[in-house]
Design a protein around this motif. Sequence first.
Motif, PDB file in Angstrom:
ATOM      1  N   VAL A   1      22.159 -73.300 -30.289  1.00 43.06           N
ATOM      2  CA  VAL A   1      22.924 -73.221 -29.133  1.00 43.06           C
ATOM      3  C   VAL A   1      24.418 -73.594 -28.500  1.00 43.06           C
ATOM      4  O   VAL A   1      24.319 -74.755 -30.056  1.00 43.06           O
ATOM      5  CB  VAL A   1      22.226 -74.380 -27.999  1.00 43.06           C
ATOM      6  N   VAL A   2      25.079 -73.574 -28.877  1.00 46.92           N
ATOM      7  CA  VAL A   2      26.721 -74.647 -29.409  1.00 46.92           C
ATOM      8  C   VAL A   2      27.247 -74.899 -28.172  1.00 46.92           C
ATOM      9  O   VAL A   2      28.193 -75.538 -28.763  1.00 46.92           O
ATOM     10  CB  VAL A   2      27.834 -72.933 -28.984  1.00 46.92           C
ATOM     11  N   VAL A   3      26.671 -74.149 -26.331  1.00 47.59           N
ATOM     12  CA  VAL A   3      27.842 -75.807 -25.555  1.00 47.59           C
ATOM     13  C   VAL A   3      26.306 -75.532 -24.639  1.00 47.59           C
ATOM     14  O   VAL A   3      25.531 -74.503 -24.309  1.00 47.59           O
ATOM     15  CB  VAL A   3      28.818 -74.625 -24.672  1.00 47.59           C
ATOM     16  N   GLN A   4      25.986 -76.875 -24.384  1.00 47.55           N
ATOM     17  CA  GLN A   4      25.028 -76.794 -23.176  1.00 47.55           C
ATOM     18  C   GLN A   4      25.342 -77.702 -22.371  1.00 47.55           C
ATOM     19  O   GLN A   4      26.077 -79.065 -22.581  1.00 47.55           O
ATOM     20  CB  GLN A   4      23.893 -77.094 -23.800  1.00 47.55           C
ATOM     21  N   ASN A   5      24.845 -77.426 -20.914  1.00 47.80           N
ATOM     22  CA  ASN A   5      25.024 -78.514 -19.298  1.00 47.80           C
ATOM     23  C   ASN A   5      26.276 -78.688 -19.573  1.00 47.80           C
ATOM     24  O   ASN A   5      27.296 -79.651 -19.287  1.00 47.80           O
ATOM     25  CB  ASN A   5      24.367 -79.554 -19.545  1.00 47.80           C
ATOM     26  N   PHE A   6      27.693 -78.008 -19.400  1.00 47.66           N
ATOM     27  CA  PHE A   6      29.190 -77.722 -19.250  1.00 47.66           C
ATOM     28  C   PHE A   6      29.228 -78.080 -18.561  1.00 47.66           C
ATOM     29  O   PHE A   6      29.234 -77.178 -17.415  1.00 47.66           O
ATOM     30  CB  PHE A   6      29.721 -77.441 -20.523  1.00 47.66           C
ATOM     31  N   ASP A   7      29.755 -79.694 -17.462  1.00 51.28           N
ATOM     32  CA  ASP A   7      30.060 -79.554 -15.872  1.00 51.28           C
ATOM     33  C   ASP A   7      31.671 -80.455 -15.868  1.00 51.28           C
ATOM     34  O   ASP A   7      31.790 -81.157 -16.638  1.00 51.28           O
ATOM     35  CB  ASP A   7      29.136 -80.105 -15.881  1.00 51.28           C
ATOM     36  N   LEU A   8      32.617 -79.833 -14.889  1.00 49.73           N
ATOM     37  CA  LEU A   8      33.514 -79.687 -15.312  1.00 49.73           C
ATOM     38  C   LEU A   8      34.395 -79.649 -14.042  1.00 49.73           C
ATOM     39  O   LEU A   8      34.382 -78.748 -13.756  1.00 49.73           O
ATOM     40  CB  LEU A   8      33.967 -79.662 -16.619  1.00 49.73           C
ATOM     41  N   ALA A   9      34.741 -80.208 -13.588  1.00 49.27           N
ATOM     42  CA  ALA A   9      35.577 -80.394 -12.375  1.00 49.27           C
ATOM     43  C   ALA A   9      37.340 -80.698 -12.350  1.00 49.27           C
ATOM     44  O   ALA A   9      37.605 -81.405 -12.626  1.00 49.27           O
ATOM     45  CB  ALA A   9      35.334 -80.354 -10.543  1.00 49.27           C
ATOM     46  N   VAL A  10      38.030 -79.905 -12.440  1.00 45.20           N
ATOM     47  CA  VAL A  10      39.650 -80.245 -13.351  1.00 45.20           C
ATOM     48  C   VAL A  10      40.775 -78.945 -12.102  1.00 45.20           C
ATOM     49  O   VAL A  10      40.397 -78.577 -11.153  1.00 45.20           O
ATOM     50  CB  VAL A  10      40.087 -78.968 -13.874  1.00 45.20           C
ATOM     51  N   GLU A  11      41.323 -81.003 -11.237  1.00 42.73           N
ATOM     52  CA  GLU A  11      41.815 -80.730 -10.051  1.00 42.73           C
ATOM     53  C   GLU A  11      42.973 -80.315 -10.608  1.00 42.73           C
ATOM     54  O   GLU A  11      43.556 -79.831 -11.401  1.00 42.73           O
ATOM     55  CB  GLU A  11      42.559 -82.057 -10.045  1.00 42.73           C
TER      56      GLU A  11
END
Lengths: 300, 363, 270
Positions: free
Chosen positions: B17-27
């Motif tokens: 697993v390289v990336v997990q549960n990535f959450d991001l909001a960019v304006e």
Amino acid sequence: MTQLNNNPAAPPGVARLQFMQAAWAWVGVAPFLVFALMFLILPTLYLIVGGFQDPDGNFTLQNLFDLFQPSIMSAYWISIKVSGASAIVGAAIGFGLAYAVVLGGLPGWIRPTLMTFSGVASNFAGLPLAFAFLATLGRTGLVTVLLVKFFDFNIYATGFNLLSFWGLTLTYLYFQIPLMVLILTPALDGLKREWREASEILGASAFQYWVHVAFPILWPSILGCTLLLFANAFGAIATAYALTGSSLNIITILLYAQIRGDVLHNPNLGYALALGMIFITGLTNGLYIWLRGRSERWLR
Amino acid sequence: MAFLELKEVRKSFAQNVVVQNFDLAVERGEFVSFLGPSGCGKTTTLRMVAGFELPSSGSIKIEGKDITHLRPNQRNVGMVFQSYALFPNMTVAENVAFGLKVAKWQASEVGPRVEEMLNIIKLPHLATRYPYQLSGGQQQRVALARALAVKPQVLLLDEPLSALDAKIRISLREEIRSLQRKLGITTIYVTHDQEEALSMSDRVVVMNEGRVDQVGVPFEIYNQPKTRFVANFVGTLSVLNGRAVDGSRVEIAGQTVAIGRGLGNAAAGAECAIALRPEVATLEGFGGQGATMNSADRAERNRLTGAIDDVAFLGSVIRIKVRIGNDLLSLDTFNNPGVTPPERGTPATVSFSPADVLVLEGK
Amino acid sequence: MTRREKVNTMKQSRLGSWIALVIGTLYFVVPLVGTFEFSLRMRRGEYSLDAYRSVFADSNFQDSFLYSCGMALATIFIGVLIVVPTAYWVQLRLRKLRPVIEFITLLPLVIPAIVIVFGYLRLYNSSSMIPLTAEVWSTDLLLALSYVTLALPYMYRAVDTGLRAIDVRTLTEAAENLGAGWTTILFKVILPNVRSAILSGAFLTFAIVIGEFTMASLLNRPAFGPYLQLVGANRAYEPSALAVMAFVLTWACMGLINVFGRAKQTKHAG
């Protein structure tokens, strides 16, 4: 010697020592230079000079003019045709194979296997290669026989003949294709993944990437390698000699006959024949070196 | 609604697993950095936004449109690579024009746009040069112009300065940021250099082992690190181990330290660790900020005594290490030509405000 | 494009690669199978090894093969003697000369072999100042030297690459610093370090020399190449048997090159 010149103010003792060192440095390569001179450069020069001389040793261009008689011109021409066809077809197929193995997403073990095999096949030339093709595509060869037996198709009925232009080209391809694979693979390796990605993210399709980026980067290498294949085939004689005897009069076979028995009845015309060959292979190799420099500059 | 949105993005290669549960909001117009050590998944996440990697699960949206399964050439995203990736067979101008031609711009518009971009990166005089004739810094500026010429919705930068010399790195850093502000383009910047991330970004995403540890403005990330990893990775930090006395005090090597933010619900006697940035501590009797403080502030300050362990003269700053119990505390003090730095081994007292003490969670 | 479509295009391009590979493989394997099959046909109506037996029984085969083996060894010996010190010296002392030397070593790829041997026959015939072709032993020497020129491009490149990999200058200086003389340096320090490069060059030389036809034929020496030509012109099944044997021999040479090349790589990795 240059060391001496750089140090005009050095005391005589030091200068002498430096001279000795410089001289000693040259002693190390002397055997090689003598060897190259005696067995590579002088023999070639002898023929080149001889090509410009009449039998009495006077300067003349007559030999070069005499090259333009039909029998000699046709020998050059058939040599150029066979070398050119086997180089172009070999380059195309070799490129396809190299592409498949470098960029085609095949399993990892295939690449080293193909490379080793190419090393063998590109060195499997000369007489045995001719024997192999006679045994395969000759009138009683395996493939010829099997085609008749199972498909009722006689390739010799179509006008095909192994002892002809296409037969010789087909045979030459056996070492031309693997040679192309060997020399082109490094160039394909030089294509950076980022170039494809950059082109893709700028909106280009895979086709546009190949047309505008990959192919322009590769073409000097591809063309250069094709020229190398051409020179490789142009100087070959054994395969053709064993395959066709003297029925297909390529230039090397003509020169071979001239050396054995002066069939042209003019030794100096023989020298001019050799001179013409050196001119053609020299030209192709010069172009190859120029193209290689070009692509290396980009791929640095 | 956020302009660029990553929702529960996860990526695994086989068992890894390289990336997990990535959450991001960019304006829109925001400059966000992904910061972390190599192998933390920051580049993989960027490549998923670019379309070079397909997320194992989760979704990526730009302006509400799901682009998760779009091919890179359909995304209208610009990218700058660490290795520049300029096309070696094209001149600078041709490189910049490439995206425009592929997008079938009118020939009459391509020229002016290329010129405009070359002016923006201040290299109009190099239009006819080939990449191999340029320096690394120039190549990267051309790569930036090439990426921006097609007016992408999002600009992605993958360690764009890592291959450059220190000096050019800093000047190009400022150039990229001012260009980004001028164009107002939403930008994601991947780097392992904390100084780069802190100085350029509106917000920083600190990543560790495929997870997001903290998201925040640089001031927060530096001053209120949420995890021990963030605290250690961003900036220099001295960690002092001790035991909780009560909810707001810790005992370190037999001395008591007050903690402004409190310890939460740590039981008395439980092991805990506090941390200090080098710039918040002062060596008593050696100038620095403590000297200019009023006496009320001074009285509230924590004091720890120990011995000087090391003095490193860095020029404008002197970094002093003080041994307190088993731990070392680093502190920075400005150079003062009139004051000689203390000798190794001399006793020393360090003071710092309770408000500046960081309490570390995790291990 | 949807996810499934993307996967499909990847499969398509991979399919193309497989097709290219299969065609390529067929092109190279079919003649080998054909040759082998043909070589077994000597006895009417059944497969047999008669062709091979006939070849081995031929005393000309043994003589010419042994002669060419000897030639190959002589070529390798002379080649190493000329190439190794030169490549070493150029790296150590005469870096400026490198382009010149490299150019010379590439000349045999430019000048066809038949032209070179033509020049020999003019320069060194029995009525010239250096009549190398007058005696048997000196003709043999000339043949070996001609093979050295043929092998020069490959030999030099192999050794030069090997030397480049070990930083000759530092090694030599370190040895000198420890008080070694130049023979010690060459035989105890340099040679062992480029042994695998030399061996690679040697096997390639062997593969080139063993079946060489033009030089041997024009210098009138009883080598394996002219023997093959003779058999090819007069016999039906023996040539195929010889081609199979030549292929196996080439394969062995290349295999040995790979073995030595790889041995060196693992040594570096470990």
